[in-house]
Design a protein around this motif. Structure first.
Motif, mmCIF file in Angstrom:
data_model
loop_
_atom_site.group_PDB
_atom_site.id
_atom_site.type_symbol
_atom_site.label_atom_id
_atom_site.label_comp_id
_atom_site.label_asym_id
_atom_site.label_seq_id
_atom_site.Cartn_x
_atom_site.Cartn_y
_atom_site.Cartn_z
ATOM 1 N N THR A 1 -6.700 -7.706 -7.108
ATOM 2 C CA THR A 1 -5.917 -6.851 -7.995
ATOM 3 C C THR A 1 -6.125 -5.358 -7.774
ATOM 4 O OG1 THR A 1 -7.666 -7.198 -9.603
ATOM 5 C CG2 THR A 1 -5.708 -8.550 -9.834
ATOM 6 N N GLU A 2 -7.119 -5.021 -6.977
ATOM 7 C CA GLU A 2 -7.356 -3.587 -6.781
ATOM 8 C C GLU A 2 -6.244 -2.924 -5.975
ATOM 9 O OE1 GLU A 2 -10.653 -5.224 -4.942
ATOM 10 O OE2 GLU A 2 -10.177 -6.270 -6.796
ATOM 11 N N ILE A 3 -5.495 -3.743 -5.246
ATOM 12 C CA ILE A 3 -4.450 -3.159 -4.426
ATOM 13 C C ILE A 3 -3.425 -2.462 -5.306
ATOM 14 C CG2 ILE A 3 -2.462 -3.753 -3.004
ATOM 15 C CD1 ILE A 3 -4.152 -5.560 -1.447
ATOM 16 N N VAL A 4 -3.150 -1.200 -4.974
ATOM 17 C CA VAL A 4 -2.188 -0.411 -5.729
ATOM 18 C C VAL A 4 -0.798 -0.734 -5.199
ATOM 19 C CG1 VAL A 4 -1.456 1.903 -6.339
ATOM 20 C CG2 VAL A 4 -3.877 1.429 -5.927
ATOM 21 N N THR A 5 0.070 -1.167 -6.063
ATOM 22 C CA THR A 5 1.405 -1.512 -5.579
ATOM 23 C C THR A 5 2.449 -0.742 -6.344
ATOM 24 O OG1 THR A 5 1.845 -3.274 -7.143
ATOM 25 C CG2 THR A 5 0.586 -3.866 -5.209
ATOM 26 N N GLY A 6 3.562 -0.580 -5.709
ATOM 27 C CA GLY A 6 4.634 0.209 -6.303
ATOM 28 C C GLY A 6 5.597 -0.600 -7.132
ATOM 29 N N PHE A 7 5.379 -1.904 -7.207
ATOM 30 C CA PHE A 7 6.336 -2.691 -7.994
ATOM 31 C C PHE A 7 5.675 -3.923 -8.581
ATOM 32 C CE2 PHE A 7 6.691 -3.497 -3.480
ATOM 33 C CZ PHE A 7 6.582 -4.862 -3.376
ATOM 34 N N HIS B 1 0.850 -1.194 0.000
ATOM 35 C CA HIS B 1 0.000 0.000 0.000
ATOM 36 C C HIS B 1 0.883 1.239 0.000
ATOM 37 C CE1 HIS B 1 -2.603 -3.164 1.683
ATOM 38 N NE2 HIS B 1 -3.634 -2.472 1.228
ATOM 39 N N PRO B 2 1.741 1.386 -0.987
ATOM 40 C CA PRO B 2 2.714 2.480 -0.970
ATOM 41 C C PRO B 2 2.027 3.837 -1.044
ATOM 42 C CG PRO B 2 2.672 1.421 -3.110
ATOM 43 C CD PRO B 2 1.830 0.590 -2.221
ATOM 44 N N GLY B 3 2.536 4.778 -0.264
ATOM 45 C CA GLY B 3 2.005 6.129 -0.297
ATOM 46 C C GLY B 3 0.823 6.329 0.634
ATOM 47 N N TRP B 4 0.242 5.226 1.120
ATOM 48 C CA TRP B 4 -0.878 5.371 2.034
ATOM 49 C C TRP B 4 -0.401 5.492 3.464
ATOM 50 C CZ3 TRP B 4 -5.427 1.490 0.916
ATOM 51 C CH2 TRP B 4 -5.739 1.523 -0.463
ATOM 52 N N MET B 5 -1.305 6.033 4.279
ATOM 53 C CA MET B 5 -1.151 5.911 5.719
ATOM 54 C C MET B 5 -2.058 4.770 6.156
ATOM 55 S SD MET B 5 0.723 7.755 7.717
ATOM 56 C CE MET B 5 1.771 9.204 7.667
ATOM 57 N N ALA B 6 -1.461 3.706 6.664
ATOM 58 C CA ALA B 6 -2.273 2.597 7.158
ATOM 59 C C ALA B 6 -2.411 2.735 8.671
ATOM 60 C CB ALA B 6 -1.628 1.269 6.800
ATOM 61 N N THR B 7 -3.627 2.664 9.163
ATOM 62 C CA THR B 7 -3.829 2.772 10.604
ATOM 63 C C THR B 7 -3.564 1.423 11.276
ATOM 64 O OG1 THR B 7 -6.155 2.141 10.543
ATOM 65 C CG2 THR B 7 -5.634 4.480 10.202
ATOM 66 N N SER B 8 -3.347 1.482 12.581
ATOM 67 C CA SER B 8 -3.156 0.228 13.328
ATOM 68 C C SER B 8 -4.403 -0.633 13.245
ATOM 69 C CB SER B 8 -2.807 0.518 14.788
ATOM 70 O OG SER B 8 -3.829 1.239 15.433
#
Lengths: 148, 148
Positions: A142-148, A18-25
């Motif tokens: 596949t909806e997950i946005v990934t950086g690589f 989840h690059p670029g996101w802020m993921a909460t605990s």
DNA sequence: TATAACTGTAATCATATTCATTTCAGTTCA
DNA sequence: TGAACTGAAATGAATATGATTACAGTTATA
């Protein structure tokens, strides 16, 4: 391997995917199925090493601070599991040759075993883990946005 | 490493350094500083593998059944500690790619790590351990009768 | 500037794991 | 026959692990 290690690796992999996101605990707790407080505790260790950044307050959370390809499992092991392999034989009889020297002997052997394990773990980056997770057939979201 | 492993290795080393004797669970318990019942329990596992023999009744006890040079730490590991290295991440969220696949991924990685560890442990025989124990400077009780 | 949404951390409680301990049946030797 | 052992089950204590609660401090935003 202890669960702090797996929780840390899971969390980092989640962040890497989840690059670029802020993921909460809370979000990470949902993925890992452990309590959010525990997520924050373990991620606090990773933050202190500079591997992730934490942001308090509204719209806060956690975000990766390093290249997932440059962060390896040995880095995580050092934080969460160092010494796991060392033998647990606290206080044998000091008046017996075996009792007096077994701990030192096994500590020597397993000290080397741990070095070898650490070298092995250094061969896997978080990026590698993320790729392995995605390659696995059981779930391909596949909806997950990934950086690589 | 868990304490069953260290107890087993300690006991076998003790037996290797007392060749030809019958060592009672009480004697081994004194050297290891654990309860005799636990010694008997762990040694029961070694007996089932044929590494030692147990004799009940008066003048009974335990005695090595194999050449200490031919019994290695991997043999013991298989009995007492197999799977120790495998990750403990029981039930993450199956609706998340990471949660669904992390366990398999880490199990794959640590399965290989364990294979490597087992190869490493296979490099140390009980005889090696016994020699290391005797070489250690802290206690040199020379009265012990040894077979090598 | 008030509020909602977060992290950080300590404290407590529940559960699981590890070990010691007790007990006793069965075996063997003298 | 009795003393000295192992084998094994059952119980209890100690320790480790993890969830939960609670709350102080921080930050975006309406």
């Amino acid at each position: 391997m202890n669960s702090e290690f797996t929780l840390a690796v899971h969390s980092l992999t989640y962040l890497a995917l989840h690059p670029g996101w802020m993921a909460t605990s809370n979000a990470i707790a949902e993925s890992t199925a452990v309590h959010p407080v525990r997520v924050r505790k373990v991620l606090g260790l990773l933050r202190k090493q500079g591997y992730i950044a934490a942001k308090e307050g509204c719209a806060g959370g956690f975000i990766l601070q390093v290249d997932p390809g440059e962060l390896d499992l040995h880095d995580i092991y050092k934080i969460t599991s160092k010494g796991t392999l060392l033998p647990k034989c606290s206080s044998a009889n000091p008046d017996c040759v075996v009792g007096a020297n077994m701990k030192t002997t096994l500590t020597t052997i397993f000290g080397n075993a741990e070095k070898q394990l650490e070298t092995f773990l250094a061969g896997y980056s978080i990026k590698d883990v993320a790729l392995m997770v995605r390659q696995h057939p059981s779930k391909q979201i596949t909806e997950i946005v990934t950086g690589f």
